[in-house]
Design a protein around this motif. Structure first.
Motif, PDB file in Angstrom:
ATOM      1  N   ILE A 173      35.201  34.037  -8.924  1.00 41.93           N
ATOM      2  CA  ILE A 173      34.741  34.441  -9.956  1.00 41.93           C
ATOM      3  C   ILE A 173      35.477  35.561 -10.550  1.00 41.93           C
ATOM      4  O   ILE A 173      35.891  36.045 -11.909  1.00 41.93           O
ATOM      5  CB  ILE A 173      33.314  34.479 -10.193  1.00 41.93           C
ATOM      6  N   TYR A 174      35.743  36.883  -9.646  1.00 42.95           N
ATOM      7  CA  TYR A 174      36.064  37.842 -10.091  1.00 42.95           C
ATOM      8  C   TYR A 174      37.518  37.921 -10.376  1.00 42.95           C
ATOM      9  O   TYR A 174      38.083  38.558 -11.328  1.00 42.95           O
ATOM     10  CB  TYR A 174      36.290  38.958  -8.789  1.00 42.95           C
ATOM     11  N   LYS A 175      38.289  36.996  -9.706  1.00 42.28           N
ATOM     12  CA  LYS A 175      39.663  36.579 -10.242  1.00 42.28           C
ATOM     13  C   LYS A 175      39.932  36.161 -11.668  1.00 42.28           C
ATOM     14  O   LYS A 175      40.851  36.515 -12.361  1.00 42.28           O
ATOM     15  CB  LYS A 175      40.399  35.696  -9.253  1.00 42.28           C
ATOM     16  N   ASN A 176      38.651  35.586 -12.098  1.00 44.62           N
ATOM     17  CA  ASN A 176      38.760  35.035 -13.461  1.00 44.62           C
ATOM     18  C   ASN A 176      38.317  36.053 -14.386  1.00 44.62           C
ATOM     19  O   ASN A 176      38.015  35.670 -15.557  1.00 44.62           O
ATOM     20  CB  ASN A 176      37.948  33.729 -13.476  1.00 44.62           C
ATOM     21  N   GLY A 177      37.898  37.044 -13.849  1.00 46.43           N
ATOM     22  CA  GLY A 177      37.198  38.044 -14.715  1.00 46.43           C
ATOM     23  C   GLY A 177      35.824  38.089 -15.016  1.00 46.43           C
ATOM     24  O   GLY A 177      35.564  38.563 -16.157  1.00 46.43           O
ATOM     25  N   LEU A 178      35.187  37.237 -14.419  1.00 44.91           N
ATOM     26  CA  LEU A 178      33.781  37.090 -14.978  1.00 44.91           C
ATOM     27  C   LEU A 178      32.794  37.903 -13.951  1.00 44.91           C
ATOM     28  O   LEU A 178      31.728  37.430 -13.903  1.00 44.91           O
ATOM     29  CB  LEU A 178      33.358  35.373 -14.894  1.00 44.91           C
ATOM     30  N   ALA A 179      33.184  38.368 -12.808  1.00 40.02           N
ATOM     31  CA  ALA A 179      32.464  39.315 -12.317  1.00 40.02           C
ATOM     32  C   ALA A 179      33.154  40.475 -11.747  1.00 40.02           C
ATOM     33  O   ALA A 179      34.215  40.904 -11.920  1.00 40.02           O
ATOM     34  CB  ALA A 179      32.228  38.530 -10.661  1.00 40.02           C
ATOM     35  N   GLU A 180      32.215  41.543 -11.466  1.00 41.11           N
ATOM     36  CA  GLU A 180      32.769  42.962 -11.070  1.00 41.11           C
ATOM     37  C   GLU A 180      33.237  43.126  -9.832  1.00 41.11           C
ATOM     38  O   GLU A 180      32.464  42.263  -8.966  1.00 41.11           O
ATOM     39  CB  GLU A 180      31.425  43.896 -11.552  1.00 41.11           C
ATOM     40  N   LYS A 181      34.055  44.036  -9.500  1.00 38.90           N
ATOM     41  CA  LYS A 181      34.414  44.437  -8.182  1.00 38.90           C
ATOM     42  C   LYS A 181      33.352  44.805  -7.337  1.00 38.90           C
ATOM     43  O   LYS A 181      33.206  44.442  -6.053  1.00 38.90           O
ATOM     44  CB  LYS A 181      35.481  45.436  -8.181  1.00 38.90           C
ATOM     45  N   LEU A 182      32.469  45.659  -7.905  1.00 34.58           N
ATOM     46  CA  LEU A 182      31.152  46.071  -7.200  1.00 34.58           C
ATOM     47  C   LEU A 182      30.543  44.692  -6.513  1.00 34.58           C
ATOM     48  O   LEU A 182      29.819  44.869  -5.420  1.00 34.58           O
ATOM     49  CB  LEU A 182      30.178  46.768  -8.096  1.00 34.58           C
ATOM     50  N   ASP A 183      30.342  43.625  -7.307  1.00 36.66           N
ATOM     51  CA  ASP A 183      29.655  42.482  -6.738  1.00 36.66           C
ATOM     52  C   ASP A 183      30.198  42.034  -5.564  1.00 36.66           C
ATOM     53  O   ASP A 183      29.678  41.413  -4.484  1.00 36.66           O
ATOM     54  CB  ASP A 183      29.394  41.603  -7.630  1.00 36.66           C
ATOM     55  N   VAL A 184      31.698  42.063  -5.550  1.00 41.52           N
ATOM     56  CA  VAL A 184      32.400  41.356  -4.342  1.00 41.52           C
ATOM     57  C   VAL A 184      31.946  42.371  -3.419  1.00 41.52           C
ATOM     58  O   VAL A 184      31.963  42.072  -2.073  1.00 41.52           O
ATOM     59  CB  VAL A 184      33.831  41.413  -4.781  1.00 41.52           C
ATOM     60  N   ASP A 185      32.223  43.741  -3.609  1.00 44.96           N
ATOM     61  CA  ASP A 185      32.184  44.680  -2.577  1.00 44.96           C
ATOM     62  C   ASP A 185      30.981  44.633  -1.816  1.00 44.96           C
ATOM     63  O   ASP A 185      30.581  44.856  -0.355  1.00 44.96           O
ATOM     64  CB  ASP A 185      32.458  46.068  -3.058  1.00 44.96           C
ATOM     65  N   ARG A 186      29.668  44.550  -2.496  1.00 47.46           N
ATOM     66  CA  ARG A 186      28.258  44.482  -2.097  1.00 47.46           C
ATOM     67  C   ARG A 186      28.272  43.146  -1.215  1.00 47.46           C
ATOM     68  O   ARG A 186      27.741  43.156   0.000  1.00 47.46           O
ATOM     69  CB  ARG A 186      27.277  44.201  -2.882  1.00 47.46           C
ATOM     70  N   GLU A 199      29.120  33.493   3.557  1.00 44.76           N
ATOM     71  CA  GLU A 199      30.668  33.343   3.435  1.00 44.76           C
ATOM     72  C   GLU A 199      31.125  32.413   2.131  1.00 44.76           C
ATOM     73  O   GLU A 199      31.829  32.599   1.498  1.00 44.76           O
ATOM     74  CB  GLU A 199      31.239  32.931   4.620  1.00 44.76           C
ATOM     75  N   LYS A 200      30.174  31.395   1.849  1.00 43.91           N
ATOM     76  CA  LYS A 200      30.701  30.529   0.938  1.00 43.91           C
ATOM     77  C   LYS A 200      30.204  31.272  -0.490  1.00 43.91           C
ATOM     78  O   LYS A 200      31.282  31.097  -1.428  1.00 43.91           O
ATOM     79  CB  LYS A 200      29.627  29.352   0.947  1.00 43.91           C
ATOM     80  N   ILE A 201      29.254  31.997  -0.526  1.00 46.11           N
ATOM     81  CA  ILE A 201      28.980  32.743  -1.848  1.00 46.11           C
ATOM     82  C   ILE A 201      30.065  33.677  -2.056  1.00 46.11           C
ATOM     83  O   ILE A 201      30.575  33.965  -3.180  1.00 46.11           O
ATOM     84  CB  ILE A 201      27.431  33.314  -1.844  1.00 46.11           C
ATOM     85  N   LEU A 202      30.566  34.639  -0.934  1.00 46.32           N
ATOM     86  CA  LEU A 202      31.444  35.511  -0.906  1.00 46.32           C
ATOM     87  C   LEU A 202      32.833  34.855  -1.597  1.00 46.32           C
ATOM     88  O   LEU A 202      33.585  35.529  -2.587  1.00 46.32           O
ATOM     89  CB  LEU A 202      31.943  36.088   0.281  1.00 46.32           C
ATOM     90  N   GLY A 203      33.116  33.711  -1.084  1.00 47.13           N
ATOM     91  CA  GLY A 203      34.438  33.090  -1.615  1.00 47.13           C
ATOM     92  C   GLY A 203      34.282  32.696  -2.973  1.00 47.13           C
ATOM     93  O   GLY A 203      35.128  32.875  -3.899  1.00 47.13           O
ATOM     94  N   GLU A 204      33.088  32.194  -3.692  1.00 44.35           N
ATOM     95  CA  GLU A 204      32.886  31.620  -4.808  1.00 44.35           C
ATOM     96  C   GLU A 204      32.834  33.005  -5.659  1.00 44.35           C
ATOM     97  O   GLU A 204      33.504  33.025  -7.046  1.00 44.35           O
ATOM     98  CB  GLU A 204      31.489  30.945  -4.926  1.00 44.35           C
ATOM     99  N   THR A 205      32.431  34.172  -5.303  1.00 44.48           N
ATOM    100  CA  THR A 205      32.488  35.145  -6.169  1.00 44.48           C
ATOM    101  C   THR A 205      33.596  35.882  -6.429  1.00 44.48           C
ATOM    102  O   THR A 205      34.040  36.463  -7.319  1.00 44.48           O
ATOM    103  CB  THR A 205      31.458  36.500  -5.431  1.00 44.48           C
ATOM    104  N   LYS A 206      34.392  35.833  -5.291  1.00 45.07           N
ATOM    105  CA  LYS A 206      35.893  36.054  -5.437  1.00 45.07           C
ATOM    106  C   LYS A 206      36.559  35.660  -6.500  1.00 45.07           C
ATOM    107  O   LYS A 206      37.699  36.073  -7.215  1.00 45.07           O
ATOM    108  CB  LYS A 206      36.735  36.050  -3.984  1.00 45.07           C
TER     109      LYS A 206
END
Length: 453
Positions: free
Chosen positions: A196-209, A187-194
């Motif tokens: 990062i995604y908002k900042n444009g540094l991660a793909e939506k695919l990473d969040v979905d996984r 859950e902590k990693i998911l929150g961090e990834t979201k």
């Protein structure tokens, strides 16, 4: 005055109702207050409340009552009897007066009965020698031992089931603790990834996984909670405890605890197994049965004595204190069997075959016990080795997962790598908890096979 009585009656009924409600509330409160139980305390509770143990103890009390009944066969038997007979038409008999001194034949009808006859009697009988009674008295102790061993067997079976149910819940609780830690970490990693995604540094695919992983873990967490709930209900049932009673298990389960205190498997005697003891005692009971049929050929001797009073009259005047005639008699009854149609011989043959059948059962039980010991010892050794290997494997999987998390946070790892590490960790954890439960069950079976449970 009437209204005062009604008010008093209504007040009393209200008071009774309030008392009943308070008692019920206290009972409900008692059931909802959690009880902390160790495995030993859970077993002790089951031995006091489980229905199979209670039934076995009642069977023991029934046998004790039967033994007292058998003891009564050797005691004197005293019985009282009374009878009243009314003869509206008395019976007459013909006799020849010549037999009483008359010079010629002279037949006369005479009655030797009276219309009213009353008798009161007390009779005592005492068995001096009876083969059936003698053998029954000798067999009492054996039958007491037999039902006592039945209680012990029931207790051992209950212990085995309660221990297994208790450790099943412990294993599931430990799995839930670790799975909850995984959920919190993901859950902590998911929150961090979201973020990062908002900042444009991660793909939506990473969040979905990560969302899929998180949802799957939550689903497994829910399933495990349901399994724990069912496991606790099963434990309460095995203990004979109300299902509404809340409990807390205070023991812990670990590899070290399972391996320690392993019994010495070189020292074993068949008499340590309650099943073997039951067969031995049953054989003794069958031998007493054989002895009983053999001794049925002996004579039996009884002492009897009776006393009473009787009176006859042509009219019913028993309440006017007339004369009663008392009597006393005593003697012996001897019964000697001479020929019984070979029935006793056939009974002896059947009883002898039953004893032989018991001997075969004992020999077969030895083979079965040897097989159980070998199987349980081998299963325990293998399960301990599997548990130790799975514990190491789970540690390695955790290290890999933690390393993958660090790489992912630092941007040098992919979400696919973390998903793979997560799946490997879950598999290792499931394998570990399965091995943990199998090992503790194997230890319980090992103790039971050696008669040490």
């Amino acid at each position: 005055m009437v209204s005062i009585k009604r008010l008093t009656s209504m007040a009393f009924m209200v008071w009774l109702l309030s008392v009943a409600i308070n008692v019920r509330a206290k009972q409900q409160q008692h059931l909802t207050e959690p009880i902390s139980l160790s495995a030993k305390e859970a077993v002790d509770y089951a031995l006091a409340n489980q229905s199979s143990v209670k039934t076995a103890k009642l069977d023991e009390l029934i046998q004790l009552a039967k033994n007292k009944e058998i003891s009564g066969l050797a005691l004197p038997n005293i019985a009282g009897a009374g009878s009243y007979q009314y003869n509206p038409m008395v019976q007459k008999q013909m006799f020849n007066a010549k037999n009483f001194g008359s010079p010629v034949d002279s037949f006369t009808a005479v009655s030797f009965q009276l219309k009213h006859n009353m008798l009161g009697e007390v009779k005592l009988t005492q068995t001096l020698f009876d083969p059936s009674v003698l053998v029954a008295l000798q067999a009492r102790k054996t039958l007491e031992i037999l039902v006592s061993q039945g209680v012990t067997k029931s207790q051992i079976d209950v212990k085995s089931e309660v221990y297994k149910a208790y450790y099943n819940v412990l294993s599931a609780n430990k799995a839930l603790t670790i799975l909850s830690e995984n959920v919190s970490s993901l859950e902590k990693i998911l929150g961090e990834t979201k973020e990062i995604y908002k900042n444009g540094l991660a793909e939506k695919l990473d969040v979905d996984r990560l969302v899929v992983q998180y949802t799957n873990l939550q689903t497994e967490q829910t399933k495990l909670r349901n399994l724990i709930e069912l496991g606790v209900a099963s434990l309460k049932y095995q203990m004979g405890m109300p299902l509404k009673q809340a409990i807390i298990l205070k023991d812990t389960l670990s590899t070290q605890k399972i391996v320690e205190d392993v019994l010495d498997m070189d020292k074993f005697d068949y008499s340590q197994r309650i099943e073997y003891q039951l067969l031995e005692t049953q054989k003794k009971a069958n031998e007493y049965d054989l002895k009983r049929y053999k001794m049925k050929g002996l004579p039996s001797l009884q002492l009897f004595a009776s006393t009473g009073a009787l009176r006859g009259s042509d009219k019913f005047d028993y309440f006017q204190s007339p004369m009663w005639y008392g009597y006393v008699n005593t003697g012996l009854n001897l019964s000697v069997p001479i020929f019984t149609g070979l029935q006793r011989k056939r009974q002896v043959d059947q009883a002898w075959l039953t004893v032989k059948k018991s001997e075969v059962a004992i020999e077969n039980a030895k083979l079965g016990i040897d097989l159980e010991r070998e199987q349980s010892a081998s299963t325990f050794r293998n399960n301990v080795l599997t548990l130790e290997a799975q514990e190491k494997n789970m540690g390695l999987a955790q290290d890999v997962y933690h390393t993958t998390q660090i790489k992912y946070r630092e941007g040098v790892g992919s979400s696919l790598e973390m998903t793979t590490a997560e799946n490997d960790l879950l598999t290792a954890q499931n394998n570990y908890f399965t091995a943990l439960f199998n090992a503790i069950v194997a230890k319980i079976d090992l103790l039971k096979s050696y008669g040490k449970l």
